[in-house]
Design a protein around this motif. Structure first.
Motif, mmCIF file in Angstrom:
data_model
loop_
_atom_site.group_PDB
_atom_site.id
_atom_site.type_symbol
_atom_site.label_atom_id
_atom_site.label_comp_id
_atom_site.label_asym_id
_atom_site.label_seq_id
_atom_site.Cartn_x
_atom_site.Cartn_y
_atom_site.Cartn_z
ATOM 1 N N ARG A 229 0.864 -1.298 0.147
ATOM 2 C CA ARG A 229 -0.093 -0.449 -0.327
ATOM 3 C C ARG A 229 0.948 1.758 -0.074
ATOM 4 N NH1 ARG A 229 -4.009 2.947 -1.722
ATOM 5 N NH2 ARG A 229 -5.075 3.505 0.044
ATOM 6 N N LEU A 230 1.092 2.265 -1.363
ATOM 7 C CA LEU A 230 1.807 3.334 -1.852
ATOM 8 C C LEU A 230 0.410 4.290 -0.853
ATOM 9 C CD1 LEU A 230 4.152 4.543 -2.882
ATOM 10 C CD2 LEU A 230 3.654 4.316 -4.388
ATOM 11 N N PHE A 231 1.134 5.009 -0.263
ATOM 12 C CA PHE A 231 0.420 6.325 0.193
ATOM 13 C C PHE A 231 1.357 7.891 0.481
ATOM 14 C CE2 PHE A 231 2.222 4.688 3.844
ATOM 15 C CZ PHE A 231 1.873 5.501 5.240
ATOM 16 N N GLY A 232 0.477 8.762 0.244
ATOM 17 C CA GLY A 232 1.449 10.142 0.782
ATOM 18 C C GLY A 232 1.889 9.922 -1.142
ATOM 19 N N PHE A 233 1.762 9.755 -2.524
ATOM 20 C CA PHE A 233 2.299 9.662 -3.577
ATOM 21 C C PHE A 233 2.686 10.949 -4.306
ATOM 22 C CE2 PHE A 233 3.014 8.316 -7.881
ATOM 23 C CZ PHE A 233 4.648 7.725 -7.384
ATOM 24 N N ARG A 234 2.129 11.927 -3.644
ATOM 25 C CA ARG A 234 2.245 13.163 -4.245
ATOM 26 C C ARG A 234 3.456 13.915 -4.229
ATOM 27 N NH1 ARG A 234 -2.957 16.032 -4.890
ATOM 28 N NH2 ARG A 234 -3.566 14.389 -3.121
ATOM 29 N N ALA A 235 4.036 13.916 -2.329
ATOM 30 C CA ALA A 235 4.911 14.420 -2.647
ATOM 31 C C ALA A 235 6.321 13.599 -1.686
ATOM 32 C CB ALA A 235 4.518 15.667 -1.719
ATOM 33 N N LYS A 236 6.056 12.627 -0.882
ATOM 34 C CA LYS A 236 6.819 12.415 0.481
ATOM 35 C C LYS A 236 6.138 10.745 0.283
ATOM 36 C CE LYS A 236 8.134 16.298 3.002
ATOM 37 N NZ LYS A 236 8.223 17.095 4.452
ATOM 38 N N PRO A 237 5.706 9.731 -0.322
ATOM 39 C CA PRO A 237 5.762 8.614 -0.217
ATOM 40 C C PRO A 237 6.548 7.246 0.353
ATOM 41 C CG PRO A 237 7.348 8.906 -2.489
ATOM 42 C CD PRO A 237 7.377 9.849 -2.215
ATOM 43 N N ARG A 238 5.486 7.132 0.343
ATOM 44 C CA ARG A 238 5.171 5.964 2.024
ATOM 45 C C ARG A 238 4.834 4.778 1.335
ATOM 46 N NH1 ARG A 238 9.479 6.951 5.109
ATOM 47 N NH2 ARG A 238 8.742 5.688 7.161
ATOM 48 N N MET A 239 4.973 3.563 2.298
ATOM 49 C CA MET A 239 4.002 2.173 2.702
ATOM 50 C C MET A 239 4.035 1.276 3.367
ATOM 51 S SD MET A 239 6.056 0.952 -1.395
ATOM 52 C CE MET A 239 8.097 0.046 -0.991
ATOM 53 N N PHE A 240 3.738 0.306 3.661
ATOM 54 C CA PHE A 240 3.491 -0.718 4.048
ATOM 55 C C PHE A 240 3.064 -1.788 3.313
ATOM 56 C CE2 PHE A 240 -0.788 1.061 4.883
ATOM 57 C CZ PHE A 240 -1.441 -0.041 4.452
ATOM 58 N N ALA A 241 3.753 -2.743 3.724
ATOM 59 C CA ALA A 241 3.371 -4.305 3.069
ATOM 60 C C ALA A 241 1.993 -4.733 4.415
ATOM 61 C CB ALA A 241 3.720 -4.638 2.580
ATOM 62 N N LEU A 242 1.417 -6.080 3.139
ATOM 63 C CA LEU A 242 0.457 -6.541 4.080
ATOM 64 C C LEU A 242 0.605 -7.997 3.126
ATOM 65 C CD1 LEU A 242 -2.874 -5.228 4.262
ATOM 66 C CD2 LEU A 242 -1.401 -5.187 5.799
ATOM 67 N N HIS A 243 1.049 -8.957 3.982
ATOM 68 C CA HIS A 243 1.903 -10.895 3.793
ATOM 69 C C HIS A 243 0.288 -11.470 3.885
ATOM 70 C CE1 HIS A 243 5.227 -14.084 4.011
ATOM 71 N NE2 HIS A 243 4.541 -14.089 3.051
ATOM 72 N N GLY A 244 -0.154 -11.591 2.738
ATOM 73 C CA GLY A 244 -0.864 -13.618 3.148
ATOM 74 C C GLY A 244 -1.948 -12.791 2.665
ATOM 75 N N HIS A 245 -3.107 -13.693 2.901
ATOM 76 C CA HIS A 245 -4.227 -14.149 2.308
ATOM 77 C C HIS A 245 -5.101 -12.642 3.047
ATOM 78 C CE1 HIS A 245 -8.091 -14.358 1.304
ATOM 79 N NE2 HIS A 245 -9.072 -15.364 2.142
ATOM 80 N N LEU A 246 -5.493 -12.099 2.252
ATOM 81 C CA LEU A 246 -5.924 -10.380 2.712
ATOM 82 C C LEU A 246 -6.892 -10.771 3.429
ATOM 83 C CD1 LEU A 246 -5.665 -8.403 -0.456
ATOM 84 C CD2 LEU A 246 -4.204 -8.408 1.288
ATOM 85 N N GLN A 247 -7.824 -11.513 3.629
ATOM 86 C CA GLN A 247 -9.124 -11.782 4.423
ATOM 87 C C GLN A 247 -8.637 -12.230 5.954
ATOM 88 O OE1 GLN A 247 -12.643 -12.322 3.178
ATOM 89 N NE2 GLN A 247 -12.763 -12.426 5.435
ATOM 90 N N GLY A 248 -9.580 -11.371 6.807
ATOM 91 C CA GLY A 248 -8.491 -11.674 8.081
ATOM 92 C C GLY A 248 -7.446 -10.657 8.343
ATOM 93 N N GLN A 249 -7.435 -10.067 7.103
ATOM 94 C CA GLN A 249 -6.130 -8.358 7.584
ATOM 95 C C GLN A 249 -6.631 -6.932 7.317
ATOM 96 O OE1 GLN A 249 -1.651 -9.052 6.713
ATOM 97 N NE2 GLN A 249 -2.799 -10.748 5.402
ATOM 98 N N CYS A 250 -8.049 -7.032 6.492
ATOM 99 C CA CYS A 250 -8.744 -6.307 5.979
ATOM 100 C C CYS A 250 -10.262 -6.177 6.484
ATOM 101 C CB CYS A 250 -8.467 -5.809 5.022
ATOM 102 S SG CYS A 250 -7.139 -5.604 4.067
ATOM 103 N N SER A 251 -10.969 -5.081 6.541
ATOM 104 C CA SER A 251 -12.114 -5.542 6.452
ATOM 105 C C SER A 251 -12.320 -4.978 5.195
ATOM 106 C CB SER A 251 -12.586 -3.941 7.434
ATOM 107 O OG SER A 251 -14.285 -3.487 7.437
#
Length: 262
Positions: A229-251
């Motif tokens: 998940r890449l965010f703040g892409f306008r000027a100062k991009p940051r990101m985080f990673a989710l590993h594995g099946h997305l069910q259970g990690q996201c609503s």
């Protein structure tokens, strides 16, 4: 404040806070901060971007959505700004250290949500979900994928695996969306790493959209699947990673239905 942020106008936040506190009988900064966070939560539910730095807080007064809707009705020019911004795609920002862009994903405690929880829908008076519109911005998505490819190359080169870095494949271009992921990279032991890229110009808490094919691919290939998940892409991009099946990690909430005449 949101208008100034999206139009890249200068904003003296300290002066804004001082003036606002005087108008509100010197109410504490913390109380005002929570109201701003409430507004962020309401805007997200409307599909509208929010000010980065004002983390969404959902336990707001029942009357607040009506107040926000009324403000939007009285300021229709904001809808044009949201539309133009959701359709825009900045160039790939220059970064001195690609690897420094990665950070930890938000926890359930930080978001105040539980897996499977669902906020009530609030309709934007203009009838447009700009967060969904931005998610469909192909130029923005392609730029984000290039950023992540650069990150993956840097990660493998730092680990002394330059031959693997040379083999990274931009799957969304070479095979198309049916593959179920965007980038083929590698773990340092040579195993395939399947990466789905999701890019936004907005904040870390901005929701993202996934297809049924992407969700099923994350389940079938959970040990090798990563969503970046890449965010703040306008000027100062940051990101985080989710590993594995997305069910259970996201609503996960359904956002599209197939309708047939029965």
């Amino acid at each position: 404040m949101l208008r100034r942020e999206l139009t890249k106008e200068d904003l003296d936040k300290a002066a804004h806070w001082r003036a606002l506190m005087k108008r509100l009988d010197n109410r504490s900064r913390g109380a005002i901060q929570r109201k701003y966070q409430n507004i962020s939560a309401i805007l997200i539910q409307m599909g509208i971007p929010f000010i980065d730095g004002y983390k969404p807080l959902s336990n707001y007064q029942r009357s607040m959505p009506d107040v926000v809707c009324e403000y939007l009705r009285k300021n229709p020019a904001l809808q044009d700004l949201f539309r133009a911004d959701s359709d825009g795609a900045p160039e790939i920002p220059s970064v001195d250290d690609w690897l420094s862009a990665m950070e930890k994903p938000p926890s359930l405690e930080e978001t105040g949500q539980s897996v499977g929880s669902k906020e009530p829908a609030i309709n934007n008076p203009a009838g447009v979900n700009y967060l969904e519109r931005e998610a469909r911005n192909q130029a923005l998505g392609a730029a984000g994928e290039e950023f992540i490819i650069n990150y993956e190359r840097a990660r493998l080169i730092q680990a002394g695996r330059e031959p693997l870095a040379d083999r990274i494949e931009h799957v969304s271009e070479t095979r198309g969306p049916s593959a179920g992921y965007d980038i083929l990279s590698y773990d340092t032991d040579g195993r395939d790493r399947f990466i789905e890229a999701k890019t936004t110009k907005y904040g870390k808490d901005t929701p993202f959209y996934i297809t049924r094919n992407e969700l099923e691919f994350s389940e079938k290939n959970s040990s090798q699947y990563y969503l970046y998940r890449l965010f703040g892409f306008r000027a100062k991009p940051r990101m985080f990673a989710l590993h594995g099946h997305l069910q259970g990690q996201c609503s996960l909430e359904p956002s599209l239905f197939i309708a047939r005449i029965s």
